[in-house]
Design an enzyme around this catalytic site. Structure first.
Site, short mmCIF file in Angstrom:
data_model
loop_
_atom_site.label_atom_id
_atom_site.label_comp_id
_atom_site.label_asym_id
_atom_site.label_seq_id
_atom_site.Cartn_x
_atom_site.Cartn_y
_atom_site.Cartn_z
N TYR A 50 -4.83 4.23 -12.37
CA TYR A 50 -5.49 5.31 -11.64
C TYR A 50 -5.97 6.42 -12.58
O TYR A 50 -6.86 7.18 -12.22
CB TYR A 50 -4.56 5.94 -10.61
CG TYR A 50 -4.08 5.03 -9.51
CD1 TYR A 50 -4.61 3.76 -9.31
CD2 TYR A 50 -3.07 5.46 -8.65
CE1 TYR A 50 -4.14 2.94 -8.30
CE2 TYR A 50 -2.61 4.65 -7.63
CZ TYR A 50 -3.13 3.39 -7.46
OH TYR A 50 -2.66 2.58 -6.46
N LEU A 184 -5.15 3.45 6.27
CA LEU A 184 -6.26 4.00 7.06
C LEU A 184 -7.57 3.29 6.72
O LEU A 184 -8.63 3.70 7.18
CB LEU A 184 -6.40 5.50 6.79
CG LEU A 184 -5.11 6.33 6.85
CD1 LEU A 184 -5.41 7.80 6.58
CD2 LEU A 184 -4.40 6.15 8.19
N SER A 225 -4.93 11.24 1.15
CA SER A 225 -5.91 12.23 1.53
C SER A 225 -5.97 13.28 0.43
O SER A 225 -5.00 13.48 -0.30
CB SER A 225 -5.57 12.90 2.87
OG SER A 225 -6.55 13.87 3.20
#
Length: 268
Positions: A50, A184, A225
């Site tokens: 990442y 999600l 998020s």
């Protein structure tokens, strides 16, 4: 519902965590982690691939939350050679002496290639628990056939739309916890009509419905998020329950046929 789960190796893991995949290194990542810790999260999931371990570590230090209260996961990039050497770099970037969970990020080079190094990382104390990510049923069995220390967890793409029943059952029957990333659908699943209808009935957000589904299906779940209000909302999932009919309606959204594969299309 309890907010932690005991893994097969006896260590506890919070069942809700913040994932930081696709979160930019720097202020965006540091703010997201800081907001999560302020909202009560005690589980942060990052990875060498990442490129944002520095920001996770900085946010952890700046938060004032004691290290022993925060569960930190990172992942070995299997494009590299040595899990132990790569973990040394992760620990330096994170500014910690150990990670709570260290995963093989995907089964590049074969599912067993990195496992000896992962076991060394745990024996050295640099990783409290070890596991895998994006491993299908065959990959899991290959690791178990050679492992002295079995993987404690398999982190996979999982949601009502990716309801990999065979893989979940395969892992659980072998005492391997299943952890859901992209619950999600990187936002895609929030606009589904069935999810929205259940959210309206429950007086909740679509994201809360999807996260709650994962929890009631026995998963550890990692919503992502970068918005402070949504990060806080996503943690408000322990004070309601989906009904049996609602769970069944969400189960029916599966598009994988209950597969034992970790992904329909692999990138390695």
């Amino acid at each position: 519902m309890t907010t932690t789960r005991t893994l097969a190796d006896g260590r506890e893991i919070p069942v809700l965590g913040l994932g930081v995949w696709q979160v930019r290194d720097g202020r965006e990542c540091a703010d997201s982690v800081r907001w999560a810790l302020e909202a009560g999260y005690r589980h942060i999931d990052t990875a060498q691939a990442y490129g944002n371990e520095d920001s996770v570590g900085r946010a952890l230090r700046d938060s004032g939350v004691p290290r022993d209260e925060v569960y930190i996961t990172t992942k070995f990039n299997p494009g590299r050679k040595d899990p132990v050497a790569e973990l040394d770099g992760s620990l330096e970037r994170l500014g910690v002496e150990f990670v709570d969970l260290y995963l093989v990020h995907w089964p590049a080079g074969g599912p067993t290639r990195a496992w000896d190094g992962m076991q060394k990382a745990q024996r050295s104390g640099q990783a409290r628990s070890i596991g895998v990510s994006n491993f299908g049923t065959g990959d899991i069995d290959a690791v178990l056939a050679v492992a002295d220390i079995p993987p404690a967890l398999n982190q996979i793409q999982f949601s009502p739309f990716e309801y990999r029943r065979d893989l979940r059952e395969h892992c659980e029957s072998r005492n391997i916890a299943v952890e859901a990333y992209s619950p999600l659908g990187t936002g895609r699943h929030l606009d589904d009509k069935e999810v929205a209808a259940i959210a309206e009935r429950q007086g909740r957000t679509p994201a809360q419905i999807l996260i709650r589904w994962s929890l009631q299906r026995g998963l550890i779940v990692l919503p992502k998020s970068t918005h402070q209000d949504r990060i806080a909302q996503n943690a408000e999932v322990f004070d309601f329950e989906l009904t049996g009919d609602e769970l069944a309606a969400l189960d029916a959204l599966d598009r994988t046929g209950g597969t034992g594969r970790a992904l329909e299309r692999t990138w390695w």
